[in-house]
Scaffold this motif. Structure first.
Motif, mmCIF file in Angstrom:
data_model
loop_
_atom_site.group_PDB
_atom_site.id
_atom_site.type_symbol
_atom_site.label_atom_id
_atom_site.label_comp_id
_atom_site.label_asym_id
_atom_site.label_seq_id
_atom_site.Cartn_x
_atom_site.Cartn_y
_atom_site.Cartn_z
ATOM 1 N N GLU A 123 51.169 49.335 53.660
ATOM 2 C CA GLU A 123 51.627 48.598 54.837
ATOM 3 C C GLU A 123 50.597 48.526 55.952
ATOM 4 O O GLU A 123 50.468 47.513 56.628
ATOM 5 N N ARG A 124 49.856 49.640 56.146
ATOM 6 C CA ARG A 124 49.010 49.699 57.341
ATOM 7 C C ARG A 124 47.578 50.104 57.051
ATOM 8 O O ARG A 124 46.799 50.334 57.986
ATOM 9 N N GLY A 125 47.224 50.229 55.771
ATOM 10 C CA GLY A 125 45.829 50.493 55.432
ATOM 11 C C GLY A 125 45.505 51.968 55.289
ATOM 12 O O GLY A 125 46.266 52.843 55.693
ATOM 13 N N LEU A 126 44.331 52.220 54.702
ATOM 14 C CA LEU A 126 43.937 53.594 54.398
ATOM 15 C C LEU A 126 43.696 54.423 55.661
ATOM 16 O O LEU A 126 43.968 55.624 55.681
ATOM 17 N N ASP A 127 43.191 53.784 56.719
ATOM 18 C CA ASP A 127 42.929 54.518 57.960
ATOM 19 C C ASP A 127 44.214 55.059 58.575
ATOM 20 O O ASP A 127 44.196 56.087 59.263
ATOM 21 N N ALA A 128 45.315 54.360 58.348
ATOM 22 C CA ALA A 128 46.592 54.786 58.930
ATOM 23 C C ALA A 128 47.254 55.883 58.102
ATOM 24 O O ALA A 128 48.269 56.454 58.510
ATOM 25 N N ARG A 147 43.734 46.294 37.372
ATOM 26 C CA ARG A 147 43.627 45.231 38.365
ATOM 27 C C ARG A 147 44.958 44.971 39.061
ATOM 28 O O ARG A 147 45.019 44.789 40.278
ATOM 29 N N ALA A 148 46.024 44.990 38.282
ATOM 30 C CA ALA A 148 47.351 44.741 38.848
ATOM 31 C C ALA A 148 47.725 45.835 39.852
ATOM 32 O O ALA A 148 48.226 45.554 40.934
ATOM 33 N N VAL A 149 47.463 47.077 39.481
ATOM 34 C CA VAL A 149 47.743 48.190 40.380
ATOM 35 C C VAL A 149 46.906 48.060 41.655
ATOM 36 O O VAL A 149 47.401 48.246 42.769
ATOM 37 N N ALA A 150 45.636 47.703 41.462
ATOM 38 C CA ALA A 150 44.719 47.600 42.596
ATOM 39 C C ALA A 150 45.147 46.514 43.572
ATOM 40 O O ALA A 150 45.004 46.661 44.781
ATOM 41 N N VAL A 151 45.674 45.445 43.037
ATOM 42 C CA VAL A 151 46.095 44.354 43.909
ATOM 43 C C VAL A 151 47.325 44.761 44.710
ATOM 44 O O VAL A 151 47.504 44.328 45.847
ATOM 45 N N ARG A 152 48.149 45.636 44.129
ATOM 46 C CA ARG A 152 49.329 46.100 44.854
ATOM 47 C C ARG A 152 48.970 47.106 45.942
ATOM 48 O O ARG A 152 49.638 47.176 46.970
ATOM 49 N N TYR A 153 47.956 47.917 45.692
ATOM 50 C CA TYR A 153 47.546 48.928 46.682
ATOM 51 C C TYR A 153 46.054 48.825 46.969
ATOM 52 O O TYR A 153 45.306 49.774 46.717
ATOM 53 N N SER A 211 44.152 49.041 49.501
ATOM 54 C CA SER A 211 43.456 49.947 50.411
ATOM 55 C C SER A 211 43.226 51.323 49.797
ATOM 56 O O SER A 211 42.430 52.105 50.302
ATOM 57 N N VAL A 212 43.907 51.631 48.707
ATOM 58 C CA VAL A 212 43.750 52.944 48.072
ATOM 59 C C VAL A 212 42.603 52.923 47.062
ATOM 60 O O VAL A 212 42.073 53.960 46.664
ATOM 61 N N SER A 222 35.375 45.056 44.856
ATOM 62 C CA SER A 222 34.522 44.088 45.564
ATOM 63 C C SER A 222 35.335 42.899 46.034
ATOM 64 O O SER A 222 35.137 42.388 47.135
ATOM 65 N N GLU A 223 36.255 42.481 45.195
ATOM 66 C CA GLU A 223 37.090 41.335 45.559
ATOM 67 C C GLU A 223 38.021 41.673 46.720
ATOM 68 O O GLU A 223 37.992 41.010 47.752
ATOM 69 N N VAL A 224 38.813 42.733 46.557
ATOM 70 C CA VAL A 224 39.829 43.013 47.570
ATOM 71 C C VAL A 224 39.239 43.542 48.876
ATOM 72 O O VAL A 224 39.841 43.411 49.935
ATOM 73 N N SER A 225 38.050 44.132 48.809
ATOM 74 C CA SER A 225 37.470 44.674 50.034
ATOM 75 C C SER A 225 36.564 43.664 50.726
ATOM 76 O O SER A 225 36.067 43.914 51.817
ATOM 77 N N GLY A 226 36.341 42.530 50.075
ATOM 78 C CA GLY A 226 35.565 41.497 50.744
ATOM 79 C C GLY A 226 34.074 41.549 50.489
ATOM 80 O O GLY A 226 33.309 40.810 51.093
ATOM 81 N N ARG A 227 33.605 42.420 49.591
ATOM 82 C CA ARG A 227 32.183 42.439 49.306
ATOM 83 C C ARG A 227 31.711 41.108 48.732
ATOM 84 O O ARG A 227 30.579 40.686 48.963
#
Lengths: 215, 215
Positions: free
Chosen positions: A22-27, A87-93, A95-96, A148-153
């Motif tokens: 919901e709020r990212g890894l920093d939160a 990939r499916a798991v990564a797209v769901r989470y 920031s983890v 790389s995809e989800v983090s914007g690299r």
DNA sequence: ACCTGAACACCGTTCAAGT
DNA sequence: ACCTGAACACCGTTCAAGT
């Protein structure tokens, strides 16, 4: 070295994953997890010795969601299903995902995914001495490409190729200039993931084939 | 949206890299950088709008240390030198490496590395439409493999394969059981990096060859 | 067995002020 | 143009105590 409790660990990991989603890894702080559970931050230290240890468990919980392909599938299908599962798991989470590259993959769930990949590579006829290396290559690709995809690299859409090139003169970037026509259309990352994976499987096949002719 | 100062930026990045190298990424705080420069934390905000922006600059500074191979080299040599260059930088500043996967690679230094790779792939005869994809595959591998090594994803020595397998019964891990004899000897990561890179270059060569026969 | 409360040594960042 | 100081809303974690 106190003995740790087990009872509410699943609850803790659920809360942690929910916060990260919901709020990212920093939160994702001990205090946030505690608050979500209606408990004092210190209560968590009865279950994990430190935040670091809790994050290891969060990662294990994440990898446990990757389905292990059923028996009887071809080796390529096994590798593809595992990769798509990650990939499916990564797209769901998303920031983890950085955690995967940052801490050892020693949870039971991680080891089971590795083992399924070993079996697939052996079934493909890859030389046993090369199987661990190929597993590392495949998992590095699968995690790295997705991250790389989800983090914007790979470029997050807000900054298009034009903007990137604008920082340097075209003469300094002959490669980009040559490829100008190919750099403007948007990329389907799922598609690219599939193509890359196919190429890597070809590579495995070729290693298997040359091992057969050598003997 | 104030105008930012430039003057002491290099000093700031040097201090940040030194702290990360000496005490890890977690210790890289605005306050630590400021203290090392003999200045108040708030002074840094005259140069970067936020810690995040400063970290982007740190990453750019890191990638700028990768040497661009001289003209006249074969395409394989170019790709190898770039990959080894990244690896060398990563080994010097292991704790900063996670940033590569976490933020867009848009610094001038990053773009120049990408451009050199584009040129090498074009020289190899790869289909232009596939060059950006192959660059992403190669850079994902190079960063991912190095990061996996230095961050311990590949196993950090303290936890050997026996310990990993001990968490599950041998019957659950037929792949590991088959490969038992290959899983105990230590791995030379530099060597594996070279082998993987060679395999990936073979893959590029094969794509180039099949593009030639298709036309 | 499980949780709390106060405290310590940290964070990034805003705002107003100083030379 | 460049820097400071005080303040705010956060961190992870230790220790002693409470039921």
């Amino acid at each position: 070295m106190r003995k740790l409790k087990e009872s509410r660990r699943p609850e803790i990991l659920d809360a942690a994953l929910a916060i990260a989603a919901e709020r990212g890894l920093d939160a994702l702080s001990m205090r946030a997890v505690a608050q979500r559970m209606g408990v004092t931050p210190m209560a968590l230290y009865g279950y994990y010795r430190s935040k670091d240890e809790m994050l290891d468990a969060v990662l294990g919980r994440l990898l446990a969601e990757i389905p292990i392909p059923p028996a009887g599938l071809g080796w390529r299908e096994v590798i593809e299903q595992l990769a798509y599962g990650l990939r499916a798991v990564a797209v769901r989470y998303p920031s983890v995902l950085p955690l995967v590259f940052t801490r050892p993959a020693i949870s039971p769930a991680a080891v089971r995914v590795v083992d399924a990949t070993y079996q697939a590579l052996l079934a493909a006829g890859a030389p046993p001495a090369q199987v661990p290396r190929l597993e590392r290559m495949l998992s590095t690709f699968a995690v790295g490409h997705t991250l790389s995809e989800v983090s914007g690299r790979f470029g997050d859409g807000t900054l298009d190729p034009q903007a990137r090139r604008a920082q340097l003169t075209p003469e300094q970037l002959p490669g980009h200039t040559c490829l100008a026509s190919h750099l403007d259309n948007p990329v389907d990352w799922t598609d690219e993931f599939r193509t890359d994976l196919r190429d890597l499987c070809e590579l495995v096949e070729r290693l298997a084939a040359s091992a057969r002719t050598a003997t």
